[in-house]
Enzyme design. Structure first.
Site, PDB file in Angstrom:
ATOM      1  N   ASP A 145      -5.751   0.060   4.990  1.00 11.25           N
ATOM      2  CA  ASP A 145      -6.397  -0.903   5.898  1.00 11.25           C
ATOM      3  C   ASP A 145      -7.115  -2.021   5.153  1.00 11.25           C
ATOM      4  O   ASP A 145      -7.454  -3.042   5.743  1.00 11.25           O
ATOM      5  CB  ASP A 145      -7.408  -0.183   6.803  1.00 11.25           C
ATOM      6  CG  ASP A 145      -6.720   0.717   7.809  1.00 11.25           C
ATOM      7  OD1 ASP A 145      -5.678   0.294   8.347  1.00 11.25           O
ATOM      8  OD2 ASP A 145      -7.191   1.839   8.042  1.00 11.25           O
ATOM      9  N   MET A 189      -0.271  -1.088  11.759  1.00 14.94           N
ATOM     10  CA  MET A 189      -1.552  -0.382  11.730  1.00 14.94           C
ATOM     11  C   MET A 189      -2.735  -1.319  11.481  1.00 14.94           C
ATOM     12  O   MET A 189      -2.585  -2.373  10.887  1.00 14.94           O
ATOM     13  CB  MET A 189      -1.540   0.695  10.640  1.00 14.94           C
ATOM     14  CG  MET A 189      -0.836   1.977  11.056  1.00 14.94           C
ATOM     15  SD  MET A 189      -0.907   3.202   9.714  1.00 14.94           S
ATOM     16  CE  MET A 189      -0.234   4.632  10.556  1.00 14.94           C
ATOM     17  N   LEU A 301       5.471   5.039   8.583  1.00 10.67           N
ATOM     18  CA  LEU A 301       6.368   4.490   7.558  1.00 10.67           C
ATOM     19  C   LEU A 301       5.656   3.514   6.632  1.00 10.67           C
ATOM     20  O   LEU A 301       5.960   3.432   5.453  1.00 10.67           O
ATOM     21  CB  LEU A 301       7.559   3.791   8.229  1.00 10.67           C
ATOM     22  CG  LEU A 301       8.457   4.705   9.063  1.00 10.67           C
ATOM     23  CD1 LEU A 301       9.439   3.896   9.885  1.00 10.67           C
ATOM     24  CD2 LEU A 301       9.202   5.684   8.165  1.00 10.67           C
TER      25      LEU A 301
END
Length: 415
Positions: A145, A189, A301
């Site tokens: 992140d 994400m 993934l």
């Protein structure tokens, strides 16, 4: 500070990445070289493994397998999402940790993870100081992140960014194979920070980028989104839209909640499990435009793609682990290893240290000036920032046409 003799233990925590094992290799290989470190342990599933007294003797591993950790994805020792209570409210876990640290003479504690892991690291460090047990505690950053405060970037991000950019390019070519109109929505994400979704823009450097990009830093307006998609779709007839899984409206409601009935699942830290946004938006766009719409969720993934890892990322992840051990042996404690980008045209990152207290639970978001005026794309500044992080190719060795990943014996430590 004088020499501190004792064992060290490494824990992996939070979401896996393509390079968290490269950091483990850095910690383990460096620790095995140090005379003052009497034993090197790897915790099974992070802090939980220490509390359960389940950890591995890393000196029993084959050196070749430890070397293979550099190109093996995920958390090979096992990860965890376990929240330690505030020790003033409940110190049960801390007393147990202290007992185990004393039993095995653990004097060095390395914890490799993201925001929540640095909070864990900070709490343990402060508790050990309070009770007067000398133990050097070092946080080692890890998160795809890229939202840890105090560091230019985080190990794990470069490889995930490279995978996202590569996959976006491949999808771009695939959806243009037919002479048909189409809208493709990519769900990437990122709960509160849009670093990963922004990385899809790197595909644009090669001419295969998304047409619109939406990050969680900007409140998401569904009507504005529909208008913008239709406007671009009418001009281009075949478009790609990248969206961050964590986008929310102005009231803070997740957009994926606009979909069908939602069963909210939360982890130990109270974070809602995200997902299903691409399908939700694809359904809304199909209804509004009548176009062929495909929703693609990158899901796991993007964090386990060691076959397209960034060599820069792998090398820096290893370096972070190595540096953590070297600093701890020198007497440093209560810090997180971080990266500082050197000035100048050539990319170079130096290691620096930041206080665990400052890092714990602070999120670093994409700066507003790196997002375009309309809030549906990124600027050149972001590209300049991210491009060096994806440089170089790292591939595992192959066997029978498939990657050969590390195989650890995982010999349990005993006392």
């Amino acid at each position: 500070m004088g020499e501190l003799k004792g064992a060290c233990i490494l824990g992996q925590s939070g979401g896996p990445t393509a390079v968290i094992n490269a950091t483990a290799a850095g910690v383990i290989q460096e620790a095995l070289k140090q005379d003052c470190i009497t034993a090197v342990y790897g915790a099974a599933h992070g802090i939980q493994g220490i509390l359960n007294e389940k950890f591995y003797d890393m000196s029993k591993e084959d050196p070749y397998e430890l070397e293979l950790l550099k190109t093996t994805p995920s958390s090979l020792l096992g990860s965890v999402r376990y929240k330690l209570r505030d020790p003033d409210e409940d110190d049960t876990d801390y007393k147990k940790l202290l007992e185990i640290f004393k039993k095995y003479n653990i004097r060095y504690f390395f914890y490799n993870g993201g925001n929540d892991s640095m909070d864990t690291c900070n709490k343990i460090s402060k508790y050990m100081q309070k009770v007067g047990y000398e133990c050097r505690v070092m946080g080692v950053p890890k998160t795809i992140d890229n939202d840890l405060w105090g560091t230019d970037h985080c190990p794990g991000y470069g490889s995930a960014a490279k995978y996202i950019a590569t996959s976006t390019m491949e999808i771009y070519l695939d959806v243009r194979a037919y002479d048909t109109k189409m809208i493709t929505v990519l769900e990437i994400m990122g709960r509160n920070a849009g670093w990963l979704t922004a990385a899809s823009a790197l595909a644009g450097v090669q001419g295969y980028g998304p047409d619109l990009i939406y990050l969680p830093e900007i409140p998401f307006d569904i009507d504005k989104f529909i208008d913008e998609v239709i406007s671009v779709y009418e001009k281009k007839k075949n478009i790609i839209v990248a969206v961050s899984e964590g986008i929310r409206d102005k009231d803070g409601k997740y957009i994926f909640e606009y979909g069908a009935a939602l069963h909210k699942h939360t982890d130990a830290f109270g974070h809602v499990q995200l997902g299903g946004l691409a399908a939700t938006l694809a359904g809304i766009l199909k209804e509004k435009t009548g176009a062929k719409v495909r929703g693609i969720e990158f899901s796991l993934l993007q964090r386990c793609a060691a076959h397209v890892a960034s060599l820069t990322d792998v090398n820096e992840a290893y370096l972070a682990g190595q540096a953590a051990v070297q600093y701890a042996v020198q007497g440093i404690t209560d810090k997180m290893v971080a990266f500082e980008r050197a000035e100048g045209p050539e990319y170079k990152c130096n290691i620096k240290l930041v206080n665990l207290t400052d890092v714990a639970n602070v999120e670093k978001k994409v700066p507003r000036e790196w997002i375009n005026k309309d809030g549906n794309g990124v600027t050149e500044e972001f590209i300049k920032y991210a491009m060096p992080l994806i440089q170089g190719e790292s591939r595992p060795p192959f066997e029978n046409g498939l990657p050969r990943f590390a195989r650890l014996k995982k010999v349990l430590a005993t006392k």
